[in-house]
Design a protein around this motif. Structure first.
Motif, PDB file in Angstrom:
ATOM      1  N   CYS A  52      49.032  33.076  48.169  1.00  5.71           N
ATOM      2  CA  CYS A  52      48.170  32.400  47.177  1.00  5.71           C
ATOM      3  C   CYS A  52      46.775  33.090  47.318  1.00  5.71           C
ATOM      4  CB  CYS A  52      48.101  31.062  46.972  1.00  5.71           C
ATOM      5  SG  CYS A  52      46.873  30.265  45.969  1.00  5.71           S
ATOM      6  N   CYS A  92      44.859  29.801  48.578  1.00  9.40           N
ATOM      7  CA  CYS A  92      45.212  28.897  49.920  1.00  9.40           C
ATOM      8  C   CYS A  92      45.877  29.949  50.586  1.00  9.40           C
ATOM      9  CB  CYS A  92      46.303  28.197  49.284  1.00  9.40           C
ATOM     10  SG  CYS A  92      45.922  27.256  47.714  1.00  9.40           S
ATOM     11  N   CYS A 147      51.561  28.732  43.061  1.00 11.33           N
ATOM     12  CA  CYS A 147      51.550  28.182  44.421  1.00 11.33           C
ATOM     13  C   CYS A 147      51.677  26.553  44.387  1.00 11.33           C
ATOM     14  CB  CYS A 147      49.666  28.409  44.689  1.00 11.33           C
ATOM     15  SG  CYS A 147      49.371  27.504  46.226  1.00 11.33           S
ATOM     16  N   CYS A 150      47.973  24.724  44.787  1.00 10.46           N
ATOM     17  CA  CYS A 150      46.919  24.799  43.731  1.00 10.46           C
ATOM     18  C   CYS A 150      47.454  25.158  42.439  1.00 10.46           C
ATOM     19  CB  CYS A 150      46.057  25.568  44.150  1.00 10.46           C
ATOM     20  SG  CYS A 150      46.303  27.501  44.100  1.00 10.46           S
TER      21      CYS A 150
HETATM   22 ZN    ZN Z   1      47.078  28.134  46.145  1.00 11.46          ZN
END
Ligand code: ZN
Ligand code: ANZ
Length: 854
Positions: A439, A442, A479, A482
């Motif tokens: 991601c 992240c 993801c 998120c």
């Molecule tokens: Zn993420």
């Protein structure tokens, strides 16, 4: 029932019993109860290449005999089979033939399973799985995430062999000596790529020290693992670079030789290089690097020690001598610190380097054999040329120097392992997808457990065999943390990852909620007998041990070692004909006179050798053809008889026929005896009455055979001697048949049949059923011998006092009664009961019992 036939017709027997076994589910694993004596017999599962070869046959037959014997001896046996089904050949087939790898694999599995079943293996097929089934690799992914959680997985950049045409990483074995890809022919380049690693090195010490508990593993395998892990106890030593602030730290196992250092050597990758090279030397460096790129894939890199002087010096912390700093190709960048202190007098690699580059050789260890004029002296001795350490023996000098170094801040004690972390990522399609998402916000995010399995996308064309080329929405995902758009990891796992836990799954193969139930693992594991090829001594066996320890550390299982006993079966060798001039192998069918073989192309006399069966040597024997001609039982018997399981086996047609004749003889005998109620002749049901001399002798032979074969099983599975015991017994039955009662002959033959059944399961079953038995021979109890029948001209006298057994004494059959009584009364165990007692009566049952009444 098949037609009862005078002559043994293997196909009839075998096809008949194949179908019965399928129906009966004879080999379904019993569920275990608390007190059960369990036995887990496992063969290393095969890669489904499509064709069963003799190596497989030998492997599985050995395990099968053990499994059958253990079942008959009363154990609950788990004997499963599966498929190590991911891997390169399926992709190559896809490319060559335009077949989907999955289709190709499934087809091969089907075909190989049929071949396997022809061997008459007592496998519980209800537990079968392939590692490419998503119901299995779901749990491989789960285990990957478990390891991820415990910090045992990491991603790091590493140099790999990259094929720029096929756009994939290649294993070292897939790069030829010129540095070209074995398939595309392209020049392989070293490419820095982000790779996934498993932290096997966290377990280096355990993997090493727990070898000690594996007392039923071949020493050879343990030594190979030990050498692979390679623990070295030594020290880091730091050398100040002259006129610079930096130090060079080296790892050495021989701090005692510190005064003998005549140069330092940095690996070509060393980050220090930038700091110490001037412009002119940098040119040299670039040249060397380029040269290495071309050399890197040839073995030559190790033999010739390339290098050059950097122009800089360092100071020996012990005596402040200035020592030149070199760059040398023999220094491995990933080992120790990637730098070496060169002690040519006492290390052969350094000696070679010093000779090639005219560096001084300074001896600092001496003893009677320490002549260093031709080679390094690597042994023990006393120190010389070493200032105040002179005259110390080198072992104490080592610890003194480390101590002094620690005090003065230039040394640290260090234990070093050669074992590296396990690089598991492959840029290949046909493998287990790594359940990770990248991601942009992240970073690296593990997939959610509930989303497993991350299934491989179906591919339409061979361009898609590299997942990172895929344009489909398989790669594009969201993801888990998120919910932004993110991308899937496109690497798959090394297939060794799939095979490093499959033995656990067999205990609970249908579990939909977890990889396995802990209780079931506790019940069935460890594997009691593992059988497979020595080629897995390090890779698979080390990975499986590692994974077991890692899962143990996550508290998912209680065992610490997966395989209690290991048997590495020998190879199956076939005859090869080799032209000594051309080094070429000549196919059998081109040879006219096998006694005096010559090459039809140039007439030269051929060398006749036994070598591992392989297509390229034209010496393979196709198991199917052997089974077609002689039947599976003959093939099994030959393989088991020809050599002990761990030794190499030389294929020999006449020995094969010998086994066929032996089985035919037993078959004929069964027809002649025509036994009608087999079970009354079993060892536990049969009573010996009034035996004549021949019968007595037969009884001894029966019990000796039972005893010897049981011992052959107990002492490392010596099947070859077990089968020769069966031969002796059958010969004796035939020889003595007319001089004995039908009863004892039938008794002998029934025991022969029962003991034959693990080796030749089809014929034994057929004979057994022909005596009217209602259950399988394979469910019969393994016979136990009676000690007292082992010696025919002796007997064991049971001595009682007032009807209570107080002693047993062995006597010759022809002992006189008076003499026997005299000895019995004098026995220590008896004497103490008779003290101050009056003997009222003595009752003697001939050759059995003496009862003393007091
Ligand atoms: Zn993420
Ligand atoms: C000086 C020395 C003197 C050494 C001597 C040996 C004998 P093992 O036992 O395999 O762990 N070494 C250290 N790092 C190296 C590297 N990155 N590449 C190549 N060689 C390296 O080997 C440890 C020894 O291998 C070390 O001890 C070092 O040489 C060398 F009489 O140091 B020795």
């Amino acid at each position: 029932m098949i037609q009862s036939n005078e002559n043994y017709v293997p196909e009839n027997i075998e096809t008949y019993w194949q179908s019965i076994w399928q129906k009966d589910k004879l080999y379904k694993t019993r569920s275990l109860k608390d007190k059960d004596n369990k036995f887990y017999a496992l063969s290393m599962f095969p890669y489904p290449s499509g064709d069963l070869h003799m190596g497989h046959v030998r492997n599985y037959v050995i395990t099968d005999v053990i499994a059958r014997y253990k079942t008959m001896s009363g154990a609950s046996v788990l004997h499963p089979m599966g498929w190590d089904a991911f891997g390169l050949p399926a992709e190559n087939a896809a490319i060559d033939r335009g077949i989907n790898p999955e289709e190709w694999t499934k087809k091969n599995i089907e075909q190989m399973k049929l071949q396997l079943q022809r061997l008459g293996l007592s496998i519980d097929w209800s537990r079968e799985f392939a590692t490419c089934d998503s119901s299995y690799y779901k749990w491989t992914q789960y285990i990957f995430l478990e390891l991820y959680k415990s910090g045992l997985v990491y991603r790091q950049s590493a140099k790999v062999n990259w094929d720029p045409v096929d756009k994939t990483v290649l294993a070292n074995e897939q790069v030829d000596s010129n540095g070209n890809s074995w398939r595309s022919g392209a020049k392989v380049i070293q490419k820095e790529l982000n790779q996934w690693f498993l932290r096997i090195t966290n377990f280096s010490e355990n993997l090493l020290s727990d070898l000690e508990f594996l007392d039923h593993w071949p020493e050879k395998v343990k030594t190979m693992q030990e050498n692979w892990i390679n623990k070295s106890e030594g020290a880091y030593i730091s050398f100040q670079i002259k006129n610079k602030s930096n130090k060079i730290k080296v790892f050495t196992t021989r701090p005692d030789t510190l005064s003998g250092v005549t140069y330092l050597a940095l690996s070509i990758e060393s980050p220090l290089i930038k700091e110490i090279l001037d412009a002119e030397k940098s040119l040299l460096y670039n040249n060397l690097k380029q040269k290495l790129e071309t050399l890197s894939k040839t073995r030559d890199i190790n033999q010739t020690k390339h290098g050059f002087f950097t122009g800089s010096y360092a100071l020996n912390p012990l005596n402040n001598e200035e020592i030149p700093i070199w760059i040398a190709t023999y220094v491995i960048s990933e080992y120790g610190t990637g730098s070496v202190m060169g002690v040519p007098a006492h290390d052969q690699r350094d000696y070679d380097f010093a000779c090639q580059n005219n560096l001084p050789i300074k001896q600092v260890i001496t003893n009677k054999e320490s002549d260093i004029t031709k080679k390094a002296y690597e042994g023990e001795g006393r120190l010389i040329n070493s200032l105040n350490y002179n005259d110390l023996d080198n072992i104490s000098a080592k610890s003194r120097i480390i101590q002094d170094g620690i005090q003065n801040n230039w040394a640290e004690s260090k234990i070093q392992y050669r074992l590296r972390d396990w690089l598991i990522s492959r840029q290949r399609y046909w493998g287990c997808p790594i359940p990770i998402i990248h991601c942009s916000k992240c970073g690296i995010v593990p997939e959610k457990i509930e989303n497993l399995p991350i299934k491989l996308p179906k591919v339409e064309n061979t361009d898609d065999l590299n997942l990172s080329n895929l344009k489909s929405n398989w790669i594009n995902t969201t993801c888990p943390e998120c919910s932004r758009k993110a991308k899937r990891e496109t690497d798959t796992m090394d297939t060794f990852m799939c095979s490093s836990w499959y033995f656990l799954r067999f205990a609970d193969p249908l579990n939909n909620n977890k990889p396995f139930d802990k209780d079931l693992i506790n019940q069935w594991l460890p594997v009691d007998q593992y059988v497979g090829g020595i080629e897995h001594a390090i890779l698979h066996l080390l990975y499986a041990r590692f994974l077991t320890k890692a899962l143990h550390s996550r508290n998912l299982i209680e065992i610490k070692e997966p395989f209690k006993r290991l048997l590495t079966q020998g190879m199956v060798l076939g005859t090869t004909y080799k032209n000594p001039k051309t080094e070429k192998y000549i196919p059998n069918h081109e040879i006219k006179d096998s006694k005096n073989p010559t090459d039809p192309s140039d007439g030269s006399k051929l060398k006749v050798l036994f070598e591992k069966m392989s297509k390229s040597k034209y010496n393979g024997i196709d198991p199917s053809l052997v089974i077609d001609k002689y039947g599976a039982d003959t093939a099994r018997m030959f393989i088991l008889f020809k050599a002990p399981p761990e030794k190499d086996l030389e294929w020999d047609d006449s020995d094969l026929e010998g086994q066929f004749r032996f089985l035919s003889k037993i078959w004929k005998l069964s027809k002649k005896l025509n036994i009608s109620n087999g079970s009354i002749y079993l060892i536990n049901n049969f009573i010996y009455r009034d035996l004549n001399k021949n019968e007595n002798q037969l009884r001894t032979i029966i019990h000796k055979t039972i005893n010897n074969i049981s011992e052959d099983f107990a002492n490392g599975y010596q099947f070859n001697t077990a089968i020769s015991e069966l031969m002796k017994l059958s010969n004796f039955i035939i020889e003595i048949k007319d001089k004995c009662s039908t009863e004892i002959i039938n008794h002998a033959f029934i025991n022969l049949t029962i003991m034959l059944s693990p080796f030749a399961p089809h014929i034994a079953e057929e004979i057994w059923k022909s005596t009217g038995a209602s259950t399988s021979v394979h469910l019969q109890e393994w016979p136990t011998h009676n000690e007292k029948y082992l010696v025919s001209d002796q007997f064991v006298l049971v001595i009682q006092i007032n009807g209570k057994v107080r002693d047993n004494i062995k006597f010759e059959n022809n002992i006189e009664e008076d003499r026997l009584k005299e000895i019995a009364l004098k026995s220590n165990k008896i004497k103490k009961w008779l003290e101050n007692k009056e003997i009222k009566r003595i009752i003697y049952v001939k050759n059995k019992l003496l009862n003393i009444v007091i």
